[in-house]
Enzyme design. Structure first.
Site, short mmCIF file in Angstrom:
data_model
loop_
_atom_site.label_atom_id
_atom_site.label_comp_id
_atom_site.label_asym_id
_atom_site.label_seq_id
_atom_site.Cartn_x
_atom_site.Cartn_y
_atom_site.Cartn_z
N CYS A 166 -1.38 6.25 9.47
CA CYS A 166 -0.18 5.54 9.92
C CYS A 166 -0.59 4.27 10.64
O CYS A 166 -1.48 4.27 11.47
CB CYS A 166 0.58 6.38 10.94
SG CYS A 166 1.42 7.74 10.25
N CYS A 192 5.28 -4.60 16.09
CA CYS A 192 4.82 -3.62 17.08
C CYS A 192 3.34 -3.90 17.37
O CYS A 192 2.55 -4.05 16.45
CB CYS A 192 5.00 -2.19 16.55
SG CYS A 192 6.73 -1.75 16.25
N CYS A 243 3.52 8.48 0.58
CA CYS A 243 4.00 7.61 1.64
C CYS A 243 4.22 6.23 1.04
O CYS A 243 3.28 5.62 0.53
CB CYS A 243 2.94 7.59 2.74
SG CYS A 243 3.28 6.43 4.06
N CYS A 271 0.38 -1.81 15.72
CA CYS A 271 0.44 -1.48 14.29
C CYS A 271 -0.23 -2.57 13.44
O CYS A 271 0.04 -3.76 13.61
CB CYS A 271 1.90 -1.32 13.87
SG CYS A 271 2.10 -0.98 12.11
N LEU A 294 9.53 6.67 18.37
CA LEU A 294 9.86 6.51 19.79
C LEU A 294 8.65 5.92 20.52
O LEU A 294 8.74 4.87 21.15
CB LEU A 294 10.25 7.88 20.34
CG LEU A 294 10.77 7.94 21.76
CD1 LEU A 294 12.04 7.15 21.90
CD2 LEU A 294 11.00 9.40 22.15
N GLU A 354 9.95 -1.71 7.34
CA GLU A 354 10.99 -0.98 8.06
C GLU A 354 12.15 -0.67 7.09
O GLU A 354 12.89 -1.57 6.70
CB GLU A 354 11.47 -1.84 9.24
CG GLU A 354 12.75 -1.39 9.90
CD GLU A 354 12.69 0.04 10.42
OE1 GLU A 354 11.68 0.46 11.00
OE2 GLU A 354 13.70 0.76 10.23
N CYS A 410 5.76 -6.68 7.60
CA CYS A 410 6.84 -6.13 8.44
C CYS A 410 7.25 -7.19 9.45
O CYS A 410 6.41 -7.88 10.00
CB CYS A 410 6.37 -4.87 9.16
SG CYS A 410 7.64 -4.10 10.19
N GLU A 430 0.83 -1.19 0.00
CA GLU A 430 0.00 0.00 0.00
C GLU A 430 0.87 1.25 0.00
O GLU A 430 1.93 1.28 0.62
CB GLU A 430 -0.92 -0.02 1.22
CG GLU A 430 -1.96 -1.10 1.08
CD GLU A 430 -2.89 -1.19 2.29
OE1 GLU A 430 -4.08 -1.41 2.07
OE2 GLU A 430 -2.41 -1.05 3.41
N1 SAH Z 1 8.75 0.85 10.38
C1 SAH Z 1 8.87 2.27 10.30
C2 SAH Z 1 7.95 2.96 9.32
C3 SAH Z 1 6.49 2.56 9.27
S1 SAH Z 1 5.38 3.02 10.55
C4 SAH Z 1 8.72 2.88 11.68
O1 SAH Z 1 8.40 2.16 12.62
O2 SAH Z 1 8.94 4.07 11.83
C5 SAH Z 1 5.15 4.73 10.47
C6 SAH Z 1 4.66 5.33 11.81
O3 SAH Z 1 3.31 4.95 12.15
C7 SAH Z 1 5.50 4.90 12.99
O4 SAH Z 1 5.88 6.06 13.69
C8 SAH Z 1 4.55 4.08 13.85
O5 SAH Z 1 4.89 4.17 15.20
C9 SAH Z 1 3.23 4.71 13.53
N2 SAH Z 1 2.07 3.87 13.77
C10 SAH Z 1 1.99 2.53 13.76
N3 SAH Z 1 0.73 2.13 14.01
C11 SAH Z 1 -0.01 3.25 14.17
C12 SAH Z 1 -1.38 3.50 14.41
N4 SAH Z 1 -2.25 2.51 14.50
N5 SAH Z 1 -1.79 4.78 14.51
C13 SAH Z 1 -0.93 5.79 14.36
N6 SAH Z 1 0.39 5.63 14.11
C14 SAH Z 1 0.84 4.36 14.02
#
Ligand code: SAH
Length: 338
Positions: free
Chosen positions: A331, A115, A104, A118, A214, A159, A111, A91
């Protein structure tokens, strides 16, 4: 089998032509046709002779991503499901905001890092994207909207620092004046905080912007929600962040605000303590809820108080406008559903 010319970097395109006994600049011509004029075969490359076009056509094809599905939300967000050559999908999201047109991009199918909050993590990890598959997301979306983008962010699926070489090669095609000419300075790579990749980026000649997810100011909580944090200690992540800010571009810390988890003033206090002495910006991201995940978005009043606290502590902080949520393009909502 014909080789896919789109997989070639500019240098490889020139080398290929030289290898065929042709002038090197022929490689530049074809590269421009592919990346700037969206060529899908050689037949329309009018600055090449008919014979050359035919002979290239015998050896190579030009194949890239295809749009499998598009969803549009009022307010300038468009979410694309793009099909790769092997049938898997990623996507990408287009976001229009004032003069800024941001794409984006994804860098992996799924991934590997899991996390907990996510949606991409739910997919598991399928594979890394190749450089051309990353750059082609930008090209294809630009072609679809009929405009050039101004910014590219690596905040889609995956990532970037776990697929760094392909990301660097994609940045080559994206930044080249013969390619997509998006400036490095308008390109942001977002990482979960992988020390090895951060170190490599720091030592490289690249000057892209770096964003660090973070999300938690407390190391134990960070480890609980972001398992990869266990092998990438926060103190070390922050040490490299500090050097990156001083030597290259100011880093951004992303902080996803999840209800009753990391949205209290005591968390803001911890955050201020943690980021002391690190030139940086803080991006507060109101959590985007997902039907398959139990977490909720922090209340507006908590986000406001958190924001005010950081401002009063002299931090540069923005609350990211949440966009694209209705179409699950926010995100962490990207999960490859058609
Ligand atoms: N793997 C990379 C890039 C992809 S995620 C990273 O971790 O930075 C991009 C951003 O979306 C990250 O800052 C992550 O913490 C955030 N994110 C993940 N799940 C989310 C959610 N459900 N709502 C808002 N932000 C989220």
């Amino acid at each position: 089998m014909k080789e896919n010319f789109k997989q070639k970097s500019l240098l490889q395109a020139k080398d290929t032509m030289a290898g065929l006994g042709l002038e090197r600049y022929r490689g530049e011509q074809v590269f421009k046709w592919i990346w700037q004029k969206n060529a899908r075969d050689f037949s329309g490359m009018t600055d090449l002779s008919k014979e050359l076009r035919l002979s290239l056509d015998c050896r190579f094809l030009i194949a890239g991503l295809e749009i499998a599905n598009v969803r549009q939300e009022a307010g300038g967000v468009k979410k694309y499901l793009l099909r790769l050559q092997d049938g898997q999908c990623v996507e990408s999201v287009f976001i229009r905001e004032g003069q800024r047109r941001t794409i984006c991009v994804s860098c992996q199918v799924g991934c590997p890092f899991g996390c907990k909050f996510c949606a991409t993590a739910l997919l598991g990890f399928k594979r890394n994207l190749l450089a051309y598959e990353i750059a082609d997301q930008v090209r294809l979306i630009q072609e679809d909207i009929g405009e050039k983008c101004t910014n590219v962010v690596f905040m889609g699926m995956g990532e970037p620092l776990a697929n760094l070489q392909e990301v660097i090669d994609a940045l080559g095609t994206m930044s080249s004046p013969l390619g997509l000419s998006v400036s490095w300075r308008h390109t942001t790579v977002s990482t979960v905080g992988l020390l090895e990749g951060m170190g490599m980026l720091l030592r490289s000649a690249l000057r892209v912007k770096l964003a660090i997810s973070l999300n938690f100011a407390d190391e134990d909580m960070r480890r609980e929600f972001m398992p990869i944090a266990s092998s990438n200690p926060l103190a070390e992540v922050l040490r490299i962040a500090r050097i990156y800010s001083m030597d290259k571009e100011m880093v951004t810390f992303e902080y996803v605000m999840i209800k009753n988890i990391n949205d209290r003033i005591k968390d803001a206090k911890n955050l201020v303590r943690l980021l002391k002495g690190i030139p940086s910006k803080i991006n507060l991201i109101p959590y985007n809820e997902h039907p398959r995940l139990p977490y909720q978005r922090a209340a507006d009043k908590n986000i406001e108080s958190f924001y005010e606290f950081l401002l009063d502590s002299h931090h540069t902080v923005v609350i990211r406008k949440s966009r694209g949520q209705k179409i699950l393009a926010g995100c962490g909502q990207l999960s490859g559903a058609v």
